[in-house]
Write a protein that holds these residues in place. Sequence first.
Motif: not given
Length: 540
Positions: A107-114, A119-120, A125-129, A166-167
């Motif tokens: 969860p700590l890693t998720t908080f930092i990178v999610a 943003v990426i 605009q390519n969530p599937s990839m 995370a995402p």
Amino acid sequence: MSPPSSATATMSLNGATSSMSTATMETGSEGDVSSTMKLLVQQQSGSQTQSESEVEETTSPKTLMLIRLLFITYYGSLGALMPYLPVYFHSLGHGGQAIGLLGAVKPLTTFIVAPLWGVISDYYQNPSMVLQLTFITSLVLQLLLPLRDEVRYLVGMVFLTALFNAPVKSLIDSMVMNKLSAKDRGQYGKLRLWGQLGFGLGSSIVGCAISKSANAASPVPTSPAPVAEHMIHNAMDIAIEGGAAAAASEEVTKKAIQTMSDLLSNSIEKLRNVQGYQLAFLAYGFMSIPAFLAMKSFQKINQVGVNDVPDKTKKNAVVNKKKGDSPKILQGINMLLHHSDALLFFSLVLVVGITSGIIENFAYVRIREVGGTGKEMGLCRLTSSLCGAPMFWFSGPLTSMLGADRVLVLTLVSYIFRFLNYAFMRHPYHALPAEAMRGIAFAAFWSTGTVFAHKISPPGMNTTMLMFMNAMYGGLGQSTGAIIGGKLQSLFGTTKTFLYSALADFIFVCSVSAYLGIRADSNFKNPKPITLTEYSQKED
């Protein structure tokens, strides 16, 4: 005889022509005729746009079926493994502090990178990839976890897995919300209940399999080196002998086939000998395959939608993106930090995450302390899922009636009763009421939170907002809870940890309830997107 639509169009055109003639007679000007023609074109264009939006008021049955399939397979794979990870660490001989540390890493890693993944995804605009890349990478890393049992190795693998995992949840939720029509988005909970059922089925099946395993309480073998070495030597033999096959040696070809057959037989034999908590990792891997195929199918639907857009529209979209009309992420985050309802919402999500971090890491440890096995744990999780399914169905009307803030407070109230239930139980089946309450509370919380976060998202930031919610709940909240719970459990034991946590939640709930009682003017019952205009007015 013309169809009704043609007649209607003809009447509309005649009416428009009559209006144009009247305007021309009154003005007697060619310029006015031109202006009138432009006005009529705009009216016809507006009518066409309105009719197109009316057609898209409902989501297609094919899309709804694919969403259900995606939820049940993805959460089924999670249910096969995630409830058993803390118990697996406990079976390796690690204490409460080590379990708390391992529970905090993800969860700590998720908080930092999610949020960064959000943003990426919003920028390109390519969530599937992004979804497929992160899902496959985290799957492979997760399956490497049981190779060794040292704490340093486990921490490293949990961190790498969380870095890419995370995402995933937020991307799935974002894609689903974007594919649903505006009318159907409020019914998100009715679709998400399939994930709840999948989670329950996955965990119960694996729990029964673990309990039937002769060595369920034994640590996973920590020396896979001989197997890997054997496979490497066989592969080298195949490569060498394959090169010699250029000499057209029939004997070498037979030898290579025999070696491959032995490899396959050994692999099957290894799968048959999988025991204990290894079964959870095996089931997780197999159940992830249909989940990935569902993600690929989702991408095809998105591609069909893009291909249906006219070429001119595509070109305009590219030009606009080059001109800098892409989502202004930093400005959106700044708007979020100045919005009182959003701040209160994410604060409540954070506290729910902290409480969840304590109870989810040590609830099954407590069940094991009173004699529970994989069978009882699987039944508890199945009970949780079955009780949560109806709440996913009715979460929309509940949120409309109470508001998202009060639903989150009621979630914390349910945690108080769950803490007390686990603390005073004396038999594994005494946990069933707490597990039933878990399913109901989580269904209401997650469905309400997802819809609310999506509705208040600034333009172009839907994925980022859901990532931020996941970071506060599954990231900062659960990591903090896991660390606190691990420290308390190592000092006072599991029972007193739950009692102290119940007291802390009770004090917080009383404070928040008092604040909500005197607070006026909020849009928790009817959330609206955070806009630049609203933000500017608050700044002034």
